[in-house]
Design an enzyme around this catalytic site. Structure first.
Site, PDB file in Angstrom:
ATOM      1  N   SER A 155      15.505  18.317  39.413  1.00 55.05           N
ATOM      2  CA  SER A 155      16.041  18.950  38.212  1.00 55.05           C
ATOM      3  C   SER A 155      15.413  20.321  38.045  1.00 55.05           C
ATOM      4  CB  SER A 155      15.730  18.079  36.991  1.00 55.05           C
ATOM      5  OG  SER A 155      16.318  18.597  35.826  1.00 55.05           O
ATOM      6  N   ASP A 301      20.475  24.501  32.112  1.00 48.60           N
ATOM      7  CA  ASP A 301      19.310  23.893  32.751  1.00 48.60           C
ATOM      8  C   ASP A 301      19.359  22.368  32.874  1.00 48.60           C
ATOM      9  OD1 ASP A 301      16.789  23.551  33.784  1.00 48.60           O
ATOM     10  OD2 ASP A 301      15.774  23.796  31.863  1.00 48.60           O
TER      11      ASP A 301
END
Length: 499
Positions: A155, A301
């Protein structure tokens, strides 16, 4: 049961070598069976039945011809000499004895990397050390992370590292080495974070973080140079890279398994990396479409959606029976989760914090939330593994440092001083004692250092890699085009259930 076996073998029972002889021996030599014997089978009769079934099973499955010899070998207890393989056999197979592993399911090896901006230098250094250990233990100077892990999730900056380690231009070897991950961030980070962003929202986020903005165009250029026209299909193993989709107000997982099924879920890798690192207030959101133009996503994000994607990777494996057909539970997994450091020494001046308004809390609140979520996932995953957590789950995380208080903008500060400090934190982290989450017990400090834990893991990965050549059934069967897709909603639903 015997009648059924007669039909299977297409031959009469008494034609099976030694069967009549065994029956006569067990019944006094005349072969007769009384009603009492039928109603009250003795231990010898039960043993005989087991031996008969073993002979039939072995003949049917393996084609043995000498049934009496087989039965005698089964009835004897193996001696210590029989249980130990010869040195020549061990040396020939690098310590892997075929007879000892052919019936094992093996372990699916999973890699997960947290988000964290410039703090990605910390897991990058851990990856570099792990790859070095893999080369040493396997004896292969060309060993790569992608050779030993079956699934990878990342991530934010962890997503970029995942793409770097598993993307391939020739379908055979990865483009980048593990050493390239943290060096990429250390060398190019300054060009990404040195531009003051325009717009009211970005100015608010900048004010709250006390740090710099970012240049999305330079990040985009770097991603294009690294991955060119490669897509999710061009990764060597299954990858999972999250972002947050503003069009659906939900997390979105970029997945190789989905991409192989349809072009509607295949995206260019440079766009995937740009999307998962689109930190609000630092880099602009990314509007992107799949390679066939049918799927649209406005991404920010991935760390907002899942700062620690370990649970997503585990859930993907447990539900993906096509690629991982023999996985029954977490005991069949070997998971490495790399954090970006819980730097509790971030310095906030109390007098200033007391006067902060909403705009000042923006970036600190995001960081606190992301670190808290990552730790919560670690706790949940550790609880899910239970008693096998030490042998199946490894979490490498920096817990403070001796470098003194960090700046509040440590995630976005790409200055040489901050980079050098993060490199120092990473090297110190590898020397720290490994900390693991314990069910209802908080954190437990182990005797092994993170160096030693990674060395142990490298040995397990190499051993698993070698054992697979000796197993009858494959541990993994990676998906090809046209296979059924694992539903993302199922993955997210099961992640929620873990909490």
């Amino acid at each position: 049961m015997l009648t059924t076996m007669q039909r299977v073998h297409n031959k009469p029972i008494d034609s099976i070598g030694g069967f009549k002889h065994l029956v006569k021996q067990s019944n006094g030599g005349d072969g007769g069976v009384t009603a009492t014997d039928m109603q009250e089978p003795s231990i010898e009769t039960d043993k005989l039945s087991y031996e008969i079934f073993s002979i039939l099973e072995s003949k049917f499955l393996f084609g043995y011809d000498d049934d009496l010899k087989l039965m005698e070998s089964r009835s004897r207890d193996p001696s210590p000499e029989q249980e130990t393989a010869s040195p020549a056999m061990v040396e020939a197979l690098n310590g892997v004895v075929p007879g000892t592993v052919k019936n094992q399911r093996g372990k699916v090896c999973v890699l997960s990397i947290d988000s964290g901006g410039m703090r990605g230098i910390i897991p990058g250094k851990a990856l570099a050390y792990l790859e070095h250990a893999l080369k040493s233990k396997s004896g292969d100077p060309n060993a790569r992370i992608a050779d030993y892990f079956d699934v990878a999730s990342g991530s934010g900056i962890g997503g970029i590292f995942t793409a770097m380690l598993f993307a391939s231009s020739d379908g055979n070897r990865p483009i980048f080495k593990a050493e390239d991950t943290w060096r990429f961030l250390a060398m190019k980070g300054k060009s990404f974070y040195n531009k003051s962003p325009p717009g009211i929202l970005n100015r608010v986020m900048k004010t709250g973080s006390g740090g710099s903005g970012g240049s999305g165009s330079k990040l985009e250029k770097a991603m294009k140079e690294s991955f060119e026209e490669l897509t999710l299909k061009d990764t060597l193993k299954p990858v999972l890279i999250p972002c947050y989709d503003l069009t659906s107000s939900a997390p979105f997982l970029f997945s190789r398994a989905d991409a192989l099924e349809t072009d509607g879920y295949d995206f260019k890798l440079w766009e995937v990396c740009r999307a998962t690192w689109a930190e609000p207030g630092v880099f602009e959101p990314v509007e992107m479409r799949s390679v066939d133009g049918k799927t649209r996503c406005v991404a920010v994000d991935g760390g907002l959606a899942m700062s620690n994607p370990t649970a997503a990777a585990i859930t993907h494996v447990l539900h993906n029976k096509q690629e991982f057909p023999f996985v029954r539970g977490v005991e069949d997994l070997l998971v490495l989760s790399l954090g970006t450091g819980q730097l509790v020494d971030v310095k906030y001046d109390c007098d200033k914090v007391m006067k902060w308004k909403a705009k000042h809390w923006a970036r600190p609140a995001v960081r606190i939330s992301a670190d808290g979520a990552a730790d919560t996932v670690d706790q949940a995953v550790s609880m899910a593994f239970g008693q096998c957590r030490r042998s199946n789950y490894v979490r490498i995380q920096a817990n403070g440092s001796s470098f003194g208080p960090c700046k509040p903008n440590i995630d976005t500060d790409a200055s040489p001083s901050n980079v050098n400090m993060l490199v120092g934190v990473a090297e110190e982290m590898l020397k720290q004692k490994n900390a693991e989450s314990v069910l209802f017990g908080g954190k437990k400090i182990n005797e092994e250092s993170n160096y030693e834990k990674l060395d142990w893991l490298a040995g397990e990965l190499v051993l698993e890699h070698q054992r697979r050549s000796c197993r009858i059934a494959p541990t993994v069967a990676f998906k090809q085009s046209g296979d059924r897709r694992v539903d993302q909603q199922t993955i997210f639903k099961d992640i929620d259930c873990m909490f």
